[in-house]
Design an enzyme around this catalytic site. Structure first.
Site, PDB file in Angstrom:
ATOM      1  N   ASP A   1      34.841  -4.211  46.485  1.00 40.43           N
ATOM      2  CA  ASP A   1      36.020  -3.015  46.489  1.00 40.43           C
ATOM      3  C   ASP A   1      37.363  -4.628  46.594  1.00 40.43           C
ATOM      4  O   ASP A   1      36.773  -5.087  47.366  1.00 40.43           O
ATOM      5  CB  ASP A   1      36.266  -1.814  47.632  1.00 40.43           C
ATOM      6  CG  ASP A   1      37.268  -0.991  46.739  1.00 40.43           C
ATOM      7  OD1 ASP A   1      38.245  -1.377  46.519  1.00 40.43           O
ATOM      8  OD2 ASP A   1      37.584   0.369  47.235  1.00 40.43           O
TER       9      ASP A   1
ATOM     10  N   ASP B   1      41.596   4.945  41.468  1.00 43.52           N
ATOM     11  CA  ASP B   1      41.598   5.734  42.483  1.00 43.52           C
ATOM     12  C   ASP B   1      41.960   7.514  41.986  1.00 43.52           C
ATOM     13  O   ASP B   1      41.423   8.580  42.894  1.00 43.52           O
ATOM     14  CB  ASP B   1      42.289   5.194  43.791  1.00 43.52           C
ATOM     15  CG  ASP B   1      41.552   4.073  44.103  1.00 43.52           C
ATOM     16  OD1 ASP B   1      40.108   3.977  44.424  1.00 43.52           O
ATOM     17  OD2 ASP B   1      42.480   3.974  45.451  1.00 43.52           O
TER      18      ASP B   1
END
Length: 712
Positions: free
Chosen positions: A454, A520
């Site tokens: 990430d 997301d």
């Protein structure tokens, strides 16, 4: 040197390159559709026919455009090279010194298939090498390397590569977006001047131009000639389309350098990223070129993608071994094949305010390490994956307390926080070695099959302490180097490029990653569009696509499980849901979809993406087509103004083949409201299905129907 004329042809694309003599840097006579064999006489005739007439109040010689446009030949747009020695040498007098074709010296007239051409140009104190490569897919890519051979420093402010586009192409399609809403398409018309898209986030960005296309008016998925550019770079970058008053049109791109990042002392050089150019007819053909390129890379994972569960939306930071093992057992019972432990397993990471940078298993949460969980996951027959964010650091961490100078900063102050974190400067050797060592130790201790990598904030005020010199370019290269080293040490580990969702997706990072996290936001209504347009660059097997809980954690909207699943199966399928909260009926439905996906994933993840223009923008009709089978999806997001969507015509089929059409319609509507033919299916030819089609079913809002087509 003598003149060089080179013809490259591959994948239905031709490129005609000319260089040498008094012509300056190499130029592109043609880039576009392959017009067949070109002789030397043809080439010279086409050159003469391409000479620009002298318009009033313009230079007395025809304007000439190189791959790096030069103002000295009459181009009054942005030059390909912007740089100087404190105001000197800003308009170099380039001369071609050599030309190589696939590494062999070349001169005169040459024709080839897919090949690489390298031009060396020189002037006092500078050397410039331009590489142009036509790939077997028909994609063209180019990059340049500038070296300073003089004792005085030279500063590169901008180095971009451009290719000419015919004036018939005046309509621009590129992308915008934000967190949770990646890849939002935008269309505009190219007027005189520049359409310039800058990415200054230190990563590709959720709002990146992504693929900038310049095409004929009204181009769509199947029609309209298109010329496109993609800058393969995960740091600051730009895409540009430019048109001048003489009618010249160019598209191109490159790295966006911060002040001083292009400073070259004697003997130093700067190399641009690869800039990819894609000519095609229709957006589907354009996507197919990118997909074919990515599928040919060694890193491509192939179609047998394991169904995944990620625990983030199930537990967030609340890591409890008993609960997480229970989730693994429930997932395995449904047929899930990979289990991913997300953020919160390390250091003091109980929320997003601390712990980043300390990549050691938390003894507070995991007193026996991760072994009990990993052993149970693998004992259930699943792979194990783990979340990292190696480029970031919390100020509340052992790392930051020990080495505050490793935080990227402009000098004298820290940048503003974002997601309560700062950026770790990987261009500093100690910081790089720290991350490499700690991540390597985890991957060596545990049998990790997959890393979710990430990158949750933009690089603002990203400099190197103590002076604060900009370091985004150095950080980007250090990230590539770190990922390359980890891949070499642990060749069995897959890596996902996640960056607050889909904010780091480009062709350079995809040389190193088997998967991306599209967004997301797992809301299926939003994902219908995001999967649709992320697929303009990446094939489905690279698109992380999960089934979440009924109530979206991002948007708050509620969706039926069948719609969530029918959306998610057009990618690398996963689950992101606390299965302990699911009802028995929901678990049965989920198991059905997982089994269906496993049966059909080779079709879904190897085929060619096709899409159809429908009159209503709230309805999406797309498919994935292989020689043997095809699967299509019809999804409606909002109510339409009529009961019927009319007939559906299926693009991409073999017109002379015959297909059996089966409908998967799991909507909660009475049988009487279904199209009568759905229950039995039909047989028809590809030509009939593409030109006549079938009557669409009635759709409720936020539902989808799938079509399986088997070649008979």
């Amino acid at each position: 040197m003598a003149d060089s004329r080179i013809v490259l042809r591959a994948g239905g694309v031709a490129v005609l390159l000319v260089a040498g003599g008094e012509t300056g840097l190499p130029a592109v006579l043609h880039w576009g559709a392959d017009a067949g064999e070109v002789t030397e006489d043809d080439f010279r005739a086409l050159e003469r026919a391409d000479v620009m007439p002298i318009a009033p109040n313009t230079p007395d010689e025809p304007v000439r455009l190189g791959i790096l446009p030069e103002a000295r030949f009459g181009w009054l747009g942005a030059p390909g090279l912007i740089g100087s020695r404190e105001g000197r040498d800003w308009s170099p007098d380039w001369q071609i010194a050599s030309v190589e074709l696939d590494g062999v010296a070349s001169s005169g007239f040459v024709t080839a298939g897919p090949a690489s051409v390298s031009y060396l140009a020189v002037t006092d104190g500078l050397q410039l090498r331009i590489a142009v490569e036509l790939l077997p897919t028909g994609l063209l890519r180019a990059r340049a390397t500038l070296a300073n051979t003089a004792s005085d420093p030279y500063r590169v402010d901008e180095l971009t590569l451009r290719l000419p586009v015919p004036t018939t192409a005046r309509e621009i399609l590129d992308f915008a977006g934000r967190w949770g809403n990646e890849r939002a398409p935008q269309r505009t018309r190219l007027g005189v001047g520049a359409h310039r898209r800058e990415g200054r986030r230190g990563r590709t960005g959720a709002d990146a131009a992504y693929v900038l296309s310049l095409g004929e008016a009204g181009f769509g998925y199947a029609g309209g000639e298109l010329w496109a550019v993609h800058t393969a770079w995960s740091g600051n970058h730009l895409h540009v389309a430019e048109r001048d008053a003489n009618g010249f049109q160019l598209i191109g791109g490159g790295e966006l350098l911060l002040p001083g990042e292009g400073a070259l002392a004697e003997g130093e050089s700067y190399r641009t990223p690869w800039v990819y150019f894609n000519h095609a007819v229709g957006l589907d053909a354009q996507a197919a070129r990118f997909h074919d390129h990515l599928r040919a890379l060694p890193v491509n994972p192939g179609p047998d993608r394991p169904v995944t569960i990620n625990v983030w939306e199930a537990v967030y930071f609340d890591h409890d071994a008993t609960r997480l093992i229970d989730l693994a057992e429930r997932a395995a019972a449904l047929g899930v094949e990979r289990y991913v432990l997300d953020d919160g397993w390390f250091g003091s990471r109980r929320d997003d305010r601390s712990g980043l940078g300390d990549w050691v298993v938390s003894p507070e949460v995991w007193p026996d390490g991760l072994h009990p969980l990993v052993d149970r996951v693998r004992g259930l027959g699943m792979q194990f994956g783990l979340w990292f964010e190696p480029e970031m650091v919390n100020e509340d961490s052992d790392l930051a307390r020990a080495h505050p100078e490793w935080i990227m900063q402009p000098g004298g102050r820290l940048p503003i926080r974002s997601r309560n974190q700062q950026v770790l400067n990987l261009s500093i050797p100690g910081a790089y070695d720290h991350v490499l060592g700690q991540v390597s130790a985890i991957l060596a201790e545990y049998p990790v099959d997959y890393v979710k990598w990430d990158h949750n904030r933009d690089l603002t005020d990203a400099g190197t302490a103590p002076g604060g010199r900009p370091a985004v370019a150095a950080q980007t290269r250090a990230f590539y180097r770190l990922l390359d080293e980890l891949r070499a040490r642990f060749p069995g580990v897959e890596f996902e490029s996640c960056s607050s969702g889909g904010a780091r997706i480009d062709l350079e990072v995809m040389e190193r990653a088997e998967r991306v996290w599209v967004s997301d936001n797992i809301d299926p209504e939003a994902r219908q569009r995001m999967l649709w347009w992320t697929g303009q660059l990446l094939p489905p097997e690279l698109l992380g696509s999960h089934i979440a809980s009924g109530r979206s954690h991002t948007t708050g909207r509620w969706h039926d499980l069948d719609f969530r699943a029918a959306t998610a199966v057009f990618g690398h399928l996963g689950v992101e849901w606390d299965l302990a909260q699911a009802t028995p009926d929901e678990l049965a439905q989920l198991a059905w979809w997982i089994a269906w996906y496993k049966t059909n994933r080779r079709t879904l993840l190897t085929g060619r993406l096709v899409r159809a223009d429908l009159a209503d923008p709230e309805v999406y009709f797309k498919g994935v087509v292989t020689p043997e089978r095809a699967i299509y999806s019809l999804a409606m997001l909002r109510p339409t103004d009529t009961n019927s969507l009319g007939r559906l015509r299926f693009p991409g089929l073999d017109p002379d083949a015959r297909y059996r059409v089966t409908v998967i319609d799991r909507q909660l509507i009475p049988p009487a409201n279904r199209t009568p033919w759905q229950a039995e299916g039909i047989d028809a030819t590809g030509r009939q299905l593409a030109t006549i089609g079938v009557r669409a079913p009635l759709l409720q809002p936020a539902t989808a129907v799938l079509y399986e087509l088997d070649r008979l």
